[in-house]
Design an enzyme around this catalytic site. Sequence first.
Site, mmCIF file in Angstrom:
data_model
loop_
_atom_site.group_PDB
_atom_site.id
_atom_site.type_symbol
_atom_site.label_atom_id
_atom_site.label_comp_id
_atom_site.label_asym_id
_atom_site.label_seq_id
_atom_site.Cartn_x
_atom_site.Cartn_y
_atom_site.Cartn_z
ATOM 1 N N GLU A 91 0.835 -1.209 0.000
ATOM 2 C CA GLU A 91 0.000 0.000 0.000
ATOM 3 C C GLU A 91 0.866 1.254 0.000
ATOM 4 O OE1 GLU A 91 -3.219 -0.040 2.883
ATOM 5 O OE2 GLU A 91 -3.311 2.154 2.838
ATOM 6 N N LYS A 286 -6.862 -1.359 11.562
ATOM 7 C CA LYS A 286 -6.262 -1.697 10.257
ATOM 8 C C LYS A 286 -5.066 -0.776 10.002
ATOM 9 C CE LYS A 286 -5.876 -1.583 5.550
ATOM 10 N NZ LYS A 286 -5.087 -0.645 4.750
ATOM 11 N N ASP A 302 5.244 -14.409 11.096
ATOM 12 C CA ASP A 302 3.942 -14.891 10.616
ATOM 13 C C ASP A 302 2.882 -13.803 10.847
ATOM 14 O OD1 ASP A 302 1.460 -16.095 10.409
ATOM 15 O OD2 ASP A 302 2.063 -17.951 11.395
ATOM 16 N N HIS A 399 -2.510 10.563 0.326
ATOM 17 C CA HIS A 399 -2.759 9.400 -0.527
ATOM 18 C C HIS A 399 -2.718 9.781 -1.997
ATOM 19 C CE1 HIS A 399 -4.071 5.708 1.581
ATOM 20 N NE2 HIS A 399 -3.934 6.522 2.607
HETATM 21 C C1 MEV Z 1 -5.613 3.077 5.369
HETATM 22 O O1 MEV Z 1 -4.846 1.975 4.938
HETATM 23 C C2 MEV Z 1 -5.597 3.153 6.885
HETATM 24 C C3 MEV Z 1 -6.503 4.233 7.482
HETATM 25 O O2 MEV Z 1 -7.832 4.077 7.020
HETATM 26 C C4 MEV Z 1 -6.420 4.054 8.984
HETATM 27 C C5 MEV Z 1 -7.394 4.918 9.762
HETATM 28 O O3 MEV Z 1 -8.459 5.288 9.228
HETATM 29 O O4 MEV Z 1 -7.073 5.203 10.937
HETATM 30 C C6 MEV Z 1 -6.054 5.591 7.080
#
Ligand code: MEV
Length: 452
Positions: A91, A286, A302, A399
Amino acid sequence: MNIKEFKDKAISGFSKLTKQEKLEWLLSNVFENPREVIREFAEYWHKDETRQKVFDEISENTLTNFYLPYGVAPNFLINGKMYVVPMVIEESSVVAAASKAAKFWLDKGGFKTTVLSTTKIGQVHFKWSGDAAKLRAFMPELKLSLIQGVKHLTANMEKRGGGILDIELIDFTDQEENLYQLRASFETCDSMGANFINSCLEEFGKLLPEFIRANEAFSQSEKHSEVIMCILSNFTPESLVRAEVSCNVEDFGLVEGMPAEQFAEKFAQAVRIAELDPYRATTHNKGIFNGIDAVILATGNDFRAIEACGHTYAAKDGQYRSLSHAEVKDGVFRFWLDFPMAVGTIGGLTKIHPLAKRSLELLGQPSAKDLMQIVAAVGLAQNFGAVKALTTSGIQKGHMKMHLNNILANFEANAYEAERAREYFLDKVVSFASVREFLDKLRKGAMGQLKA
Ligand code: MEV
């Protein structure tokens, strides 16, 4: 298609074919342009056959290698020591965000980390229809006999300071008839310990029925037990690390144009939302795993085990919540993460994968405890970067820069075109269509037709 037709199409003995034969089989069965695919797959083989063999043998039915970018995030100050952290991730923006967060905290004292514990868990699940109180009474004897019975497996680990810490009997009979579990805890030092733990457990799985069968105190009807399975648990809440950053709120200065106090409060509020709402918690966590998985992959650990454990921990009180926490108190901002994980810096892929070995070298040959702390610091940094962006400028700004680069690469833009595009899209929404339109016009010399 009926089952017979599916079976006629199935292949047996695929694993026994050579790599070339496997590709030939694919050629005639799957791809529309098989010659082209074979050529492309071969392009990604290592030019040195011996090295390629290493990768071929890591898994099964290997046809080629799947490349992922290997990057580094410099400037990580962790417990007073500087690290350049290796990260493997597909990513865009993740490595950039981790590096930016590391730099941000560098002049504020960096990351403080502590390993709270390192205990791993393994289970022998079994069925037995006897008197539970009797079995409980024999536990001290059973435990000794199991520990003695696996001495041949534990001797080396004991020399390194690890081994079996305890074995408990867990009674599940109130939920499932005759169901019990032996829950063993282990210290596995610098190895993740999966093989060691599973070997001990499988041995327990043989010794336990023998112990019950041979015990005079059990009646004839109590002599039979059935072992259902023996396996480690990837939930290791007692292999826990804490990473933390803190500073005086005023030290933030202006954050993306936002006054320090407003930023600190807004940030803590955003974290609180992730503590309350599972929808937000999932995305929030995430973001933490973006950093954690990248280091875990780069060091040959792992990542599925780490993910599974982290998510269970996030739901430990019955609701899925944020793994990180923040507070603003008496003018001080504090942000921290408690994270359970089982990692290794010896054995497994860390020994086999040439780049995993290099990653560990880059990190100064860390112990498993050191690696836990580095991983947790990167997870916290990643989370800080994401929440900081979300509560100030928004996530798309950063991004979009990377997104634009990817789209430009897709359209094979040259350096001049890329530079013009970066200037043009500084204040515009980037999309595949808008970049294509921009490049078409630039290439036709019709820039005047683009709306400013
Ligand atoms: C994107 O890979 C991760 C985010 O969505 C994490 C978040 O919203 O805190 C930017």
